[in-house]
Scaffold this motif. Sequence first.
Motif, PDB file in Angstrom:
ATOM      1  N   UNK A 105      25.624   7.135  63.705  1.00  0.00           N
ATOM      2  CA  UNK A 105      25.477   7.159  65.164  1.00  0.00           C
ATOM      3  C   UNK A 105      25.223   8.561  65.703  1.00  0.00           C
ATOM      4  N   UNK A 106      24.296   8.656  66.652  1.00  0.00           N
ATOM      5  CA  UNK A 106      24.172   9.807  67.540  1.00  0.00           C
ATOM      6  C   UNK A 106      24.861   9.445  68.854  1.00  0.00           C
ATOM      7  N   UNK A 107      25.833  10.212  69.256  1.00  0.00           N
ATOM      8  CA  UNK A 107      26.493  10.029  70.550  1.00  0.00           C
ATOM      9  C   UNK A 107      26.046  11.212  71.420  1.00  0.00           C
ATOM     10  N   UNK A 108      25.170  10.946  72.377  1.00  0.00           N
ATOM     11  CA  UNK A 108      24.529  12.004  73.156  1.00  0.00           C
ATOM     12  C   UNK A 108      25.163  12.124  74.542  1.00  0.00           C
ATOM     13  N   UNK A 109      25.445  13.378  74.929  1.00  0.00           N
ATOM     14  CA  UNK A 109      26.132  13.649  76.186  1.00  0.00           C
ATOM     15  C   UNK A 109      25.282  14.544  77.082  1.00  0.00           C
ATOM     16  N   UNK A 110      25.555  14.450  78.370  1.00  0.00           N
ATOM     17  CA  UNK A 110      24.852  15.302  79.333  1.00  0.00           C
ATOM     18  C   UNK A 110      25.640  16.561  79.663  1.00  0.00           C
ATOM     19  N   UNK A 111      26.856  16.703  79.116  1.00  0.00           N
ATOM     20  CA  UNK A 111      27.635  17.923  79.343  1.00  0.00           C
ATOM     21  C   UNK A 111      28.504  18.233  78.128  1.00  0.00           C
ATOM     22  N   UNK A 112      28.762  19.530  77.912  1.00  0.00           N
ATOM     23  CA  UNK A 112      29.625  19.952  76.802  1.00  0.00           C
ATOM     24  C   UNK A 112      31.068  19.512  77.040  1.00  0.00           C
ATOM     25  N   UNK A 113      31.481  19.505  78.300  1.00  0.00           N
ATOM     26  CA  UNK A 113      32.866  19.117  78.609  1.00  0.00           C
ATOM     27  C   UNK A 113      33.127  17.675  78.188  1.00  0.00           C
ATOM     28  N   UNK A 114      32.206  16.767  78.525  1.00  0.00           N
ATOM     29  CA  UNK A 114      32.366  15.361  78.139  1.00  0.00           C
ATOM     30  C   UNK A 114      32.340  15.214  76.614  1.00  0.00           C
ATOM     31  N   UNK A 115      31.467  15.982  75.970  1.00  0.00           N
ATOM     32  CA  UNK A 115      31.382  15.929  74.501  1.00  0.00           C
ATOM     33  C   UNK A 115      32.726  16.308  73.877  1.00  0.00           C
ATOM     34  N   UNK A 116      33.320  17.407  74.322  1.00  0.00           N
ATOM     35  CA  UNK A 116      34.590  17.863  73.748  1.00  0.00           C
ATOM     36  C   UNK A 116      35.709  16.867  74.016  1.00  0.00           C
ATOM     37  N   UNK A 151      37.853  10.597  69.590  1.00  0.00           N
ATOM     38  CA  UNK A 151      37.250   9.945  68.422  1.00  0.00           C
ATOM     39  C   UNK A 151      37.853  10.407  67.102  1.00  0.00           C
ATOM     40  N   UNK A 152      38.307  11.655  67.032  1.00  0.00           N
ATOM     41  CA  UNK A 152      38.816  12.151  65.741  1.00  0.00           C
ATOM     42  C   UNK A 152      40.046  11.364  65.274  1.00  0.00           C
ATOM     43  N   UNK A 153      40.721  10.725  66.206  1.00  0.00           N
ATOM     44  CA  UNK A 153      41.900   9.922  65.840  1.00  0.00           C
ATOM     45  C   UNK A 153      41.626   8.418  65.812  1.00  0.00           C
ATOM     46  N   UNK A 154      40.395   8.027  66.197  1.00  0.00           N
ATOM     47  CA  UNK A 154      40.119   6.602  66.379  1.00  0.00           C
ATOM     48  C   UNK A 154      39.114   6.026  65.382  1.00  0.00           C
ATOM     49  N   UNK A 159      27.521  11.794  64.959  1.00  0.00           N
ATOM     50  CA  UNK A 159      27.215  13.142  65.436  1.00  0.00           C
ATOM     51  C   UNK A 159      27.250  13.172  66.959  1.00  0.00           C
ATOM     52  N   UNK A 160      28.031  14.092  67.510  1.00  0.00           N
ATOM     53  CA  UNK A 160      28.136  14.260  68.955  1.00  0.00           C
ATOM     54  C   UNK A 160      27.311  15.476  69.366  1.00  0.00           C
ATOM     55  N   UNK A 161      26.344  15.266  70.276  1.00  0.00           N
ATOM     56  CA  UNK A 161      25.469  16.368  70.668  1.00  0.00           C
ATOM     57  C   UNK A 161      25.122  16.332  72.138  1.00  0.00           C
ATOM     58  N   UNK A 162      24.674  17.470  72.646  1.00  0.00           N
ATOM     59  CA  UNK A 162      24.194  17.549  74.022  1.00  0.00           C
ATOM     60  C   UNK A 162      22.679  17.734  74.006  1.00  0.00           C
ATOM     61  N   UNK A 163      22.144  18.439  74.988  1.00  0.00           N
ATOM     62  CA  UNK A 163      20.698  18.438  75.263  1.00  0.00           C
ATOM     63  C   UNK A 163      19.814  18.760  74.058  1.00  0.00           C
ATOM     64  N   UNK A 164      20.234  19.686  73.185  1.00  0.00           N
ATOM     65  CA  UNK A 164      19.353  20.077  72.075  1.00  0.00           C
ATOM     66  C   UNK A 164      19.175  18.967  71.050  1.00  0.00           C
ATOM     67  N   UNK A 165      20.020  17.923  71.101  1.00  0.00           N
ATOM     68  CA  UNK A 165      19.872  16.793  70.178  1.00  0.00           C
ATOM     69  C   UNK A 165      19.147  15.610  70.832  1.00  0.00           C
ATOM     70  N   UNK A 166      18.761  15.763  72.099  1.00  0.00           N
ATOM     71  CA  UNK A 166      18.081  14.668  72.782  1.00  0.00           C
ATOM     72  C   UNK A 166      16.612  14.580  72.396  1.00  0.00           C
ATOM     73  N   UNK A 167      16.048  15.658  71.879  1.00  0.00           N
ATOM     74  CA  UNK A 167      14.628  15.617  71.522  1.00  0.00           C
ATOM     75  C   UNK A 167      14.338  16.505  70.324  1.00  0.00           C
TER      76      UNK A 167
END
Length: 642
Positions: free
Chosen positions: A473-484, A490-493, A521-529
Amino acid sequence: MDSKKQVEKFFTGKTGLAKVIKGYQPRAAQTEMALAVAQSIEDEEHLIVEAGTGTGKTFAYLVPAILSESKVIVSTGTKNLQDQLFNKDVPLLRKALKKPFTAALLKGRANYLCPYRLEIAIHSNLGLTRDDASNLAKIKKWSKSTRTGDVADMHEVMESNPIWAQATSTRENCLGQECPVVDDCFLLKARKKAQEANLIVVNHHLLCADWSIRETGFGELLPNADVVIIDEAHQLSEVASNFLGLSLGSKSLGGLAADSLQEYFSDARDMPDLRAACENLEHEIKDMRLALGLDMTRGEWRDLEKNPKLIAGLTSLQEHLDALADQLEIASVRSKGLDSCFKRAEELEEQFKLIMDGDESKWVRWYEIHRKSFSFSLTPLDIASEFKRFMEKHSASWVFTSATLSVDKKFDHFSRNLGLDSAKSYSWDSPFDFQSQSLFYHPKGLPLPNSPEFVTEIVKVAIPVIEASQGRTFFLFTSHRALQQAAKILENEISYPLLVQGDKPKAILLDDFKQKGNAVLLGTSSFWEGIDVRGEALSTVIIDKLPFASPYEPVLKARLEAMEKQGRKPFIDYQLPAAVIALRQGIGRLIRDVDDRGVLLLCDPRLLKKSYGHLFLNSIPNMARTREIADVEVFFSKESSD
């Protein structure tokens, strides 16, 4: 045989691509795109081409360009894509085409070893650590065998290592034709090769550096071309905007102080005032960074103007730059290096004045604070008129192509941003069967993105999808805060390997993801394209919310305010279409090949609750859709039973 007939035969006949690609099957969209490019070159017209993933657009524009016997520049979005095109696609076409042609790869100067700067660094006694000295020794050894000087080819010292700054040149510290080792200059050799080649492969940063009025050096970077092809064209507007402005900060000022100090030790030890001016500027840079505070952020210039302490710091910084420039002017007759530093100081003085006095009817003034550095920038409010002038200066046929240029099948947003009034436009959908290869899951009952529980709730929804997908899975976020925040939950789930952007360099994270085969993999804008993971390793893409850019980002905020003053509708005319294109890029990570299968989970309820949601739905691939997790589980159970 005319060029269009040659193009058609190349894609549909038994020779051409069929000769070099095993199992090649002609694709109607690829052939049609190639013919459209051939026609635009023949008619000397501009063209906008959208071609979905799997069309084969690289060959569709390269083949007609080469067969036209024109001088061609191809610009790609990143250096990685540039290397792939030059090292893989061009050699393949060389085998397939009967027509001989020459090709050259050209990058920006920071990508080439500078023998002169390397020698200075090796013999420097200023602050080299043991690791720095060791790495410089490795670079020195490599310098004796490299033919291109391209730092990407040197594998013992990573391209991201800061030591490369001492072994490469900048526009400011390059001595140009006065360099004592100019005959060994890898950059000059690469530019000479480019001028002689039929096909030149560059990237958007280099193309825009050639456009920028601030670029000097060896004269015009890119030779005059008959055809300019912009791949990943959706990125061009932002890159061009950065190059048309200017940025000055701790790195450029600190670099001047450090280089001037080095020249002092070499040729001006009898000038203590020069040494003092260098060291005083270095201290002032540190004081300015401390005054800006601990927060790593970017903001509007008016925020600085509200703080008397910061304005006093800026004034003092400018005065210390002026003082160093005065000392360098006196010392400039001593050596080419000192003269070069003086010219840099003069240019930085001019930039500082422009930023301090910026005309806010034309420019956005803003600042950015990093952990150890800062910068002050001027960015143009609008680039459309400037880009039109640039195109007219390079009187060529321009072809703009990407998988994502349109919004609801219209190219208005892209055309308006670059001032493309008269360009023809075409669009070809991806040849992939999204109805059978993919499933779009949009669950019920999710909170709106501004809810405090949003991240917690979307992770709850994501976990069953990740489990059904068995990671991958790619889990893509629009902000670093939401990603963290999501990473901590997720690390416990989940039991699958968790890869988080920022923990390792991007390239290493991607390699880990592909090799593990079941990672999340959890990523922000640089992983969107620009990410291409084919096969089973990536079977799910989760997107947290519709990717609207923050309206508080200083450059965007100023542009939106300017549009309002013009009587336009910023949300409808700019923010909404930009978000649609960004979403299309993120979704584009999922299906990369004819055999790929996957699930898209989009967690933003605004997709159906807001009136603009239909614009997103009308712009994405025609996937099968569901609101039930059971359908996701069935989708993946079919995969395991095949």
